[in-house]
Design an enzyme around this catalytic site. Sequence first.
Site, PDB file in Angstrom:
ATOM      1  N   ASP A 157      27.486  47.762  63.551  1.00  0.00           N
ATOM      2  CA  ASP A 157      26.947  47.685  62.192  1.00  0.00           C
ATOM      3  C   ASP A 157      27.271  48.953  61.414  1.00  0.00           C
ATOM      4  OD1 ASP A 157      24.889  49.577  63.065  1.00  0.00           O
ATOM      5  OD2 ASP A 157      24.105  47.866  64.197  1.00  0.00           O
ATOM      6  N   GLU A 190      48.534  43.561  54.344  1.00  0.00           N
ATOM      7  CA  GLU A 190      48.807  43.054  55.686  1.00  0.00           C
ATOM      8  C   GLU A 190      50.106  42.246  55.615  1.00  0.00           C
ATOM      9  OE1 GLU A 190      47.367  40.432  59.457  1.00  0.00           O
ATOM     10  OE2 GLU A 190      46.899  39.771  57.434  1.00  0.00           O
ATOM     11  N   ASP A 203      44.122  41.302  53.306  1.00  0.00           N
ATOM     12  CA  ASP A 203      44.386  40.322  54.364  1.00  0.00           C
ATOM     13  C   ASP A 203      45.485  39.343  53.910  1.00  0.00           C
ATOM     14  OD1 ASP A 203      43.440  39.362  56.963  1.00  0.00           O
ATOM     15  OD2 ASP A 203      42.829  37.546  55.881  1.00  0.00           O
ATOM     16  N   ASN A 221      21.161  49.354  66.212  1.00  0.00           N
ATOM     17  CA  ASN A 221      19.819  48.806  66.438  1.00  0.00           C
ATOM     18  C   ASN A 221      19.735  47.951  67.706  1.00  0.00           C
ATOM     19  OD1 ASN A 221      21.418  46.804  65.484  1.00  0.00           O
ATOM     20  ND2 ASN A 221      19.919  45.931  64.072  1.00  0.00           N
TER      21      ASN A 221
HETATM   22  C1  NOJ Z   1      44.559  38.466  59.478  1.00  0.00           C
HETATM   23  C2  NOJ Z   1      43.393  39.086  60.188  1.00  0.00           C
HETATM   24  O1  NOJ Z   1      43.788  40.332  60.693  1.00  0.00           O
HETATM   25  C3  NOJ Z   1      42.987  38.114  61.280  1.00  0.00           C
HETATM   26  O2  NOJ Z   1      42.037  38.668  62.150  1.00  0.00           O
HETATM   27  C4  NOJ Z   1      42.473  36.865  60.629  1.00  0.00           C
HETATM   28  O3  NOJ Z   1      42.224  35.889  61.618  1.00  0.00           O
HETATM   29  C5  NOJ Z   1      43.488  36.293  59.633  1.00  0.00           C
HETATM   30  N1  NOJ Z   1      44.106  37.282  58.823  1.00  0.00           N
HETATM   31  C6  NOJ Z   1      42.823  35.313  58.714  1.00  0.00           C
HETATM   32  O4  NOJ Z   1      42.005  35.968  57.792  1.00  0.00           O
HETATM   33 CA    CA Z   2      23.542  46.087  65.384  1.00  0.00          CA
END
Ligand code: NOJ
Ligand code: CA
Length: 543
Positions: free
Chosen positions: A51, A284, A222, A45
């Site tokens: 988005d 992660e 994460d 947009n």
């Molecule tokens: C790992 C994420 O990939 C990173 O971008 C973020 O800043 C930290 N975790 C905290 O959530």
């Molecule tokens: Ca947008």
Amino acid sequence: MAKTKRRLRPAKHLKAVPAVETWSRPWWRGAVFYQIYIRSFADSNDDGIGDLQGIISRLEYLKRLGVDAIWITPFYPSPQKDHGYDVADYYDVNPEYGTLKDFDEVVSRAHALRLKVLVDLVPNHTSDQHPWFQAALKSPDDPHRSLYYFADGKPDGSPPNNWESAFGVPAWTKDDRSGQWYMHLFAPEQPDLNWWNPKVPKEFEKILKFWLDHGADGYRIDVASALFKRKDLADRPTVKDPVTGQPKLDATFKMIDQPEVHEVYRAWRRILNQYQPPRVLVGEIFEPRRQARYILPDQLDMAFAMVRARWNAALWKRSIEVDQRASPGPVAAPSWTQSNHDVVRHVTRLGGGFMGRARARAALLLLLGLPGQAFLYQGEELGLEEVDVPPDQRQDPFFILSGGKEAGRDGCRVPMPWSRGLPNAGFSTVAPWLPTPPGWDRYAVDAQDGSAGSMLTFYRRVLALRRQLVGILPNQVRWCPAPQGVLVYEHGRLTVAVNFLGRPVELVSRGRLLIATHPLASHRKGRLILPANSGAWLDNLAP
Ligand code: NOJ
Ligand code: CA
């Protein structure tokens, strides 16, 4: 030259293997995932911010690229202090990115194209704007307080302990109203949740189900090993560096990674297994030694094997072997990656410019020839380099909190270039949230599309070949003798050879050339010639 082109066509004699679930191979084994950093991917947009509808508009592009799944970085309502990794509401979509309905459409349109969709789950911390934290701030007696880590400071007025956040500032911020401190392993606007409080795991099971019921095929988790902090919140001790004799913080001190985290993932696994096919979890977690405790049949499916070694054959081999040892067993294999939204783009790490791109092609062949999954980061298929974002336009909290001492991560988050000759390389008509540098459109998708020598065409060819091979190769590789500075391995009928040197090498190798990174690579009469910084795949069973 014409001969070289003929050899680079997909190998017709290899049987095509569709990326579908079979009884012996869940869909994600050997799959190629594509990470979408939503804010910078595609803007539907023209408000300068990527988005969900933007993603929808580019699903065909991703399908044609040849990936099996997308992982979308956090799109929840968020004050964007860490660009979505500060979640204010886990059950909705940030209006900047669209609506829940848009998310449902992403899923249904992706599924129609046989692409899977992974959501990014952020369980270690919330935003300070999350209703739980806002309630916790109201008074020291508020029950929400125990959902976070609040603690008294030391008698001398310093924080409860000496822990540092990942962004280089103390891991504690004072709540002036109560005089207590709260913990945050990242920015002060990202208070850490107290996973010892059973209400936290309970809530996350609800969140987990919510997006699975919206059709998500799994999660990227994460900071997956950090959920539980040591209960005594002890100071990290100082030890003497054995080399310099200088005092330094003890790197072996276990702040996070408490055994209770495994119970959480076992519970999540039970939930994921209630869906058909079972949904997937990617943690992660980068440290190979840690991964073996998480990648287990009753916990996570995958964690990242990121190769960040210098361009040196011995270092790359060592890095690959360390990751392979972390995924033992007959079927487990690493999830290879070179880049994401937190690290300097690998073309730049590998030397930048023409040479960096040549090495990146060779590195792609090296990693994608191995058993395991692959995670690509948006824009690497265009050969994007790290951008030197002007300091007054940088937005990463890492940059801001370091007072400008750290470059931060904005340089790998610059919006995708889609069209040549358009303002902002076709990302949006208005200035995007991070500026695109002059000349960014030389990398544009439409500039590379259809060009035989482009990075995009190379990625498409490699992924198409890999799709043909992935189901027919075993889970083991055999390293072959090779001159110093060169790596060669056999993975079933696939031979992979990469020349790390700045000069050409000639190798003895049987089979037929499937693809090479350099137009002057050749294979004749069992002799493979690899120019400097190049690589090749050969079908070693072909006559
Ligand atoms: C790992 C994420 O990939 C990173 O971008 C973020 O800043 C930290 N975790 C905290 O959530
Ligand atoms: Ca947008």
